[in-house]
Scaffold this motif. Structure first.
Motif, PDB file in Angstrom:
ATOM      1  N   ASP A  50       0.818  -1.215   0.000  1.00  0.00           N
ATOM      2  CA  ASP A  50       0.000   0.000   0.000  1.00  0.00           C
ATOM      3  C   ASP A  50       0.855   1.270   0.000  1.00  0.00           C
ATOM      4  O   ASP A  50       0.344   2.367  -0.252  1.00  0.00           O
ATOM      5  CB  ASP A  50      -0.971  -0.005   1.175  1.00  0.00           C
ATOM      6  CG  ASP A  50      -0.274  -0.084   2.525  1.00  0.00           C
ATOM      7  OD1 ASP A  50       0.842  -0.645   2.591  1.00  0.00           O
ATOM      8  OD2 ASP A  50      -0.841   0.412   3.516  1.00  0.00           O
ATOM      9  N   ARG A  58      -1.658   1.991  -3.224  1.00  0.00           N
ATOM     10  CA  ARG A  58      -2.938   1.296  -3.354  1.00  0.00           C
ATOM     11  C   ARG A  58      -3.477   1.320  -4.802  1.00  0.00           C
ATOM     12  O   ARG A  58      -3.950   0.296  -5.303  1.00  0.00           O
ATOM     13  CB  ARG A  58      -3.942   1.908  -2.381  1.00  0.00           C
ATOM     14  CG  ARG A  58      -5.267   1.165  -2.308  1.00  0.00           C
ATOM     15  CD  ARG A  58      -6.091   1.654  -1.145  1.00  0.00           C
ATOM     16  NE  ARG A  58      -5.570   1.124   0.104  1.00  0.00           N
ATOM     17  CZ  ARG A  58      -5.999   0.005   0.698  1.00  0.00           C
ATOM     18  NH1 ARG A  58      -6.945  -0.718   0.119  1.00  0.00           N
ATOM     19  NH2 ARG A  58      -5.484  -0.404   1.829  1.00  0.00           N
ATOM     20  N   GLU A  59      -3.416   2.447  -5.474  1.00  0.00           N
ATOM     21  CA  GLU A  59      -3.966   2.517  -6.831  1.00  0.00           C
ATOM     22  C   GLU A  59      -3.158   1.667  -7.810  1.00  0.00           C
ATOM     23  O   GLU A  59      -3.732   0.939  -8.627  1.00  0.00           O
ATOM     24  CB  GLU A  59      -4.013   3.974  -7.296  1.00  0.00           C
ATOM     25  CG  GLU A  59      -5.080   4.803  -6.600  1.00  0.00           C
ATOM     26  CD  GLU A  59      -5.200   6.194  -7.188  1.00  0.00           C
ATOM     27  OE1 GLU A  59      -4.614   6.436  -8.272  1.00  0.00           O
ATOM     28  OE2 GLU A  59      -5.880   7.035  -6.577  1.00  0.00           O
ATOM     29  N   THR A  75      -1.275  -0.846  -7.033  1.00  0.00           N
ATOM     30  CA  THR A  75      -1.444  -2.256  -6.667  1.00  0.00           C
ATOM     31  C   THR A  75      -2.752  -2.794  -7.230  1.00  0.00           C
ATOM     32  O   THR A  75      -2.804  -3.932  -7.719  1.00  0.00           O
ATOM     33  CB  THR A  75      -1.406  -2.421  -5.140  1.00  0.00           C
ATOM     34  OG1 THR A  75      -0.127  -2.003  -4.646  1.00  0.00           O
ATOM     35  CG2 THR A  75      -1.641  -3.877  -4.747  1.00  0.00           C
ATOM     36  N   TYR A 129      -1.242  -8.745   4.998  1.00  0.00           N
ATOM     37  CA  TYR A 129      -1.709  -7.801   6.020  1.00  0.00           C
ATOM     38  C   TYR A 129      -1.087  -8.155   7.365  1.00  0.00           C
ATOM     39  O   TYR A 129      -0.901  -9.335   7.683  1.00  0.00           O
ATOM     40  CB  TYR A 129      -3.234  -7.859   6.175  1.00  0.00           C
ATOM     41  CG  TYR A 129      -3.995  -7.266   5.019  1.00  0.00           C
ATOM     42  CD1 TYR A 129      -4.403  -5.937   5.034  1.00  0.00           C
ATOM     43  CD2 TYR A 129      -4.284  -8.043   3.898  1.00  0.00           C
ATOM     44  CE1 TYR A 129      -5.094  -5.395   3.953  1.00  0.00           C
ATOM     45  CE2 TYR A 129      -4.967  -7.510   2.818  1.00  0.00           C
ATOM     46  CZ  TYR A 129      -5.370  -6.183   2.854  1.00  0.00           C
ATOM     47  OH  TYR A 129      -6.046  -5.650   1.779  1.00  0.00           O
ATOM     48  N   PRO A 154      -0.171  -3.239   5.077  1.00  0.00           N
ATOM     49  CA  PRO A 154      -1.162  -2.525   5.872  1.00  0.00           C
ATOM     50  C   PRO A 154      -1.275  -3.065   7.311  1.00  0.00           C
ATOM     51  O   PRO A 154      -1.212  -4.276   7.537  1.00  0.00           O
ATOM     52  CB  PRO A 154      -2.474  -2.780   5.136  1.00  0.00           C
ATOM     53  CG  PRO A 154      -2.106  -3.269   3.776  1.00  0.00           C
ATOM     54  CD  PRO A 154      -0.807  -3.998   3.979  1.00  0.00           C
ATOM     55  N   HIS A 181      -5.986  -3.182   9.942  1.00  0.00           N
ATOM     56  CA  HIS A 181      -7.092  -3.503   9.046  1.00  0.00           C
ATOM     57  C   HIS A 181      -7.813  -4.783   9.470  1.00  0.00           C
ATOM     58  O   HIS A 181      -9.040  -4.812   9.514  1.00  0.00           O
ATOM     59  CB  HIS A 181      -6.587  -3.679   7.603  1.00  0.00           C
ATOM     60  CG  HIS A 181      -6.265  -2.396   6.910  1.00  0.00           C
ATOM     61  ND1 HIS A 181      -5.294  -1.530   7.351  1.00  0.00           N
ATOM     62  CD2 HIS A 181      -6.786  -1.844   5.788  1.00  0.00           C
ATOM     63  CE1 HIS A 181      -5.229  -0.503   6.537  1.00  0.00           C
ATOM     64  NE2 HIS A 181      -6.125  -0.662   5.573  1.00  0.00           N
ATOM     65  N   GLU A 219     -12.236  -3.506   3.532  1.00  0.00           N
ATOM     66  CA  GLU A 219     -11.025  -3.907   2.811  1.00  0.00           C
ATOM     67  C   GLU A 219     -11.269  -5.166   1.987  1.00  0.00           C
ATOM     68  O   GLU A 219     -10.822  -5.271   0.836  1.00  0.00           O
ATOM     69  CB  GLU A 219      -9.888  -4.131   3.805  1.00  0.00           C
ATOM     70  CG  GLU A 219      -8.540  -4.357   3.169  1.00  0.00           C
ATOM     71  CD  GLU A 219      -7.921  -3.084   2.612  1.00  0.00           C
ATOM     72  OE1 GLU A 219      -6.799  -3.162   2.085  1.00  0.00           O
ATOM     73  OE2 GLU A 219      -8.551  -1.998   2.703  1.00  0.00           O
ATOM     74  N   TRP A 261     -13.060  -4.402  -1.180  1.00  0.00           N
ATOM     75  CA  TRP A 261     -12.128  -3.826  -2.161  1.00  0.00           C
ATOM     76  C   TRP A 261     -11.271  -4.914  -2.805  1.00  0.00           C
ATOM     77  O   TRP A 261     -11.040  -4.915  -4.016  1.00  0.00           O
ATOM     78  CB  TRP A 261     -11.251  -2.794  -1.466  1.00  0.00           C
ATOM     79  CG  TRP A 261     -10.214  -2.158  -2.346  1.00  0.00           C
ATOM     80  CD1 TRP A 261     -10.386  -1.108  -3.194  1.00  0.00           C
ATOM     81  CD2 TRP A 261      -8.832  -2.540  -2.447  1.00  0.00           C
ATOM     82  NE1 TRP A 261      -9.202  -0.796  -3.830  1.00  0.00           N
ATOM     83  CE2 TRP A 261      -8.234  -1.663  -3.390  1.00  0.00           C
ATOM     84  CE3 TRP A 261      -8.047  -3.516  -1.849  1.00  0.00           C
ATOM     85  CZ2 TRP A 261      -6.883  -1.754  -3.744  1.00  0.00           C
ATOM     86  CZ3 TRP A 261      -6.711  -3.606  -2.195  1.00  0.00           C
ATOM     87  CH2 TRP A 261      -6.135  -2.736  -3.126  1.00  0.00           C
TER      88      TRP A 261
END
Length: 446
Positions: free
Chosen positions: A344, A349-350, A352, A370, A383, A386, A396, A399
């Motif tokens: 991340d 994030r974008e 990935t 995570y 991350p 989370h 999450e 997403w």
């Protein structure tokens, strides 16, 4: 003649005494009769012993527990026994054997004290495997119990040697992330050897009963959110006793003492016994005595995958290297590619999400890393914060599903407390709602 009469009386008295003793104890064997469990109450203490082919596997050892209701380890009388059998077949796609036929004899021994408080010890005995647990009914008006200390113990013959891994101290090691369940095993050590950290041993525990020519594997199964995971304490009183998590585990969060509603039961303690290591290697007892907690939403399929982190560790978390390993998986015909820590941050994030969609276009399903939480170690790999928060976790996972992920790798669990067992269950249950597979890393015994 007088001598003969006295001798006859002695024989009769011995027979009566033996009959009386037999009434106070019970036995159950596996279907082939070789593995035998004897149960009784000695001076008010529930006690069991185990033999295999007439050889001692577990010497008479105490059972029971202390609770906020009463002490169920002393002042107990064996008041009743129920018997039944198990004969079932089931399939498994993720263990050492696909088609399992399990046959066992069951004995439920109920103990009661003078206050009328009861517990039942349930024994399931197969040819080479034994599982037992405590079942606790409601106690008068009381419908909840907190277990303060288990007295369950395993006493082995003198001369036994051990193959054990030590339980780490809590909140030590890299980034205060221990216990991470990666300690080394000792080999063929005497029983009275003190463990590396002085905190006993992590399951499973293997014993070579040299004088008896037997092997015994001790472990547990059926642990869920209604209890904690346990360990073996240090060797004392000719054996080992079940111990609960240390208060310092999980950075002090959560209690070390499990609690559950009544009627309820504890996890299974398991033993696998044989004249060789063959029954130990082949045992399926961890699955034989448990049932799925829920029906999965999809048919999850394990498979092969690639993993960039293995070469450059955290430095591999960048767009080009991750893409290279996705292409590698596609070229090899592998199903998965693991995108490990810090994704991340780099690629971000974008980017990935773009990588994840690219993987799907190449027939590869991504797994995403995570941290288990943010409050029981000093891990900075992201991350974080989370998976331990149900609101954030579900957002999450939504997403992840939208961007083509097929699984998550959740790392650095900090202990064995009941709170942590609940977290395992919550992650698994929520992941199933979104069709995600789960890898737990730095975790306790599955």
């Amino acid at each position: 003649m007088k001598t003969k009469i006295i001798k006859t009386k002695a024989i009769v008295l011995s027979a009566l005494l033996a009959a009386a003793l037999n009434v106070s104890g019970e036995s159950v064997s596996g279907p082939d009769g070789r593995l035998v469990v004897d149960v009784t109450a000695q001076d008010g203490t529930p006690v069991y012993s185990v033999t295999y082919d007439g050889k001692n596997a577990i010497l008479p050892a105490p059972l029971g527990f202390e609770s906020d209701i009463d002490d169920f380890s002393k002042g107990m009388t064996l008041v009743g026994t129920k018997r039944s059998t198990i004969d079932k077949s089931y399939t498994q796609s993720r263990i050492k054997k696909g088609e399992i036929d399990f046959k066992a004899n069951v004995m439920e021994c109920t103990f009661r004290n003078d206050k009328g408080h009861e517990m039942t010890v349930e024994f399931v005995v197969a040819d080479n495997d034994l599982a037992f647990r405590y079942a606790v009914p409601t106690q008068g008006p009381t419908s909840a119990i907190r277990i303060l200390d288990e007295k369950t113990s395993f006493r082995l013959p003198e001369g036994t040697t051990t193959f054990l891994t030590p339980q780490s101290k809590a909140m030590i090691g890299w980034k205060r992330s221990k216990p991470s369940y990666e300690e080394e095993y000792s080999h063929d050590a005497p029983m009275d050897t003190t463990s590396k950290y002085g905190n006993g041993y992590t399951f499973p525990a293997l014993f070579n009963l040299n004088p008896e020519g037997l092997w015994v594997l001790v472990s547990e199964t059926g642990v869920d959110g209604r209890y904690c995971a346990s360990r073996l304490g240090e060797f004392r009183d000719a054996g080992y006793e079940i111990e609960f998590p240390m208060p310092e585990e999980n950075n002090g969060n959560g209690t070390s003492e499990p609690a559950f509603a009544l009627p309820g039961h504890t996890p299974w303690r398991t033993l696998t016994v044989g004249n060789s290591l063959k029954p130990v290697v082949e045992t399926t007892i961890p699955w034989d005595v448990v049932a799925p907690l829920y029906e999965p939403s999809t048919d999850y399929m394990p498979g092969k995958g690639t993993w960039a982190w293995i070469l450059w560790q955290d430095a591999s978390s960048n767009y080009e290297d991750l893409k290279t390993f996705i292409d590698f998986a596609a070229d090899m015909g592998y199903e998965y590619s693991l995108i490990d820590a810090n994704w991340d941050k780099n690629p971000g994030r974008e980017k990935t999400a773009e990588l994840m969609r690219y993987a799907v276009s190449r027939g590869v399903s991504p797994f995403m890393w995570y941290s288990s939480s943010g409050y029981w170690n000093d891990i900075r790999q992201t991350p974080v914060n989370h998976m331990d928060n149900p609101v954030v976790r579900k957002k999450e996972m939504k997403w992840l599903k939208e961007n083509g992920a097929k699984g998550i790798k959740v790392d650095f669990f900090g202990g064995d407390k009941q709170e942590t067992m609940r977290l395992y269950e919550q992650i698994l249950s929520d992941a199933d709602d979104y069709g995600l597979m789960v890898i737990f890393h730095g975790c306790t015994l599955p």
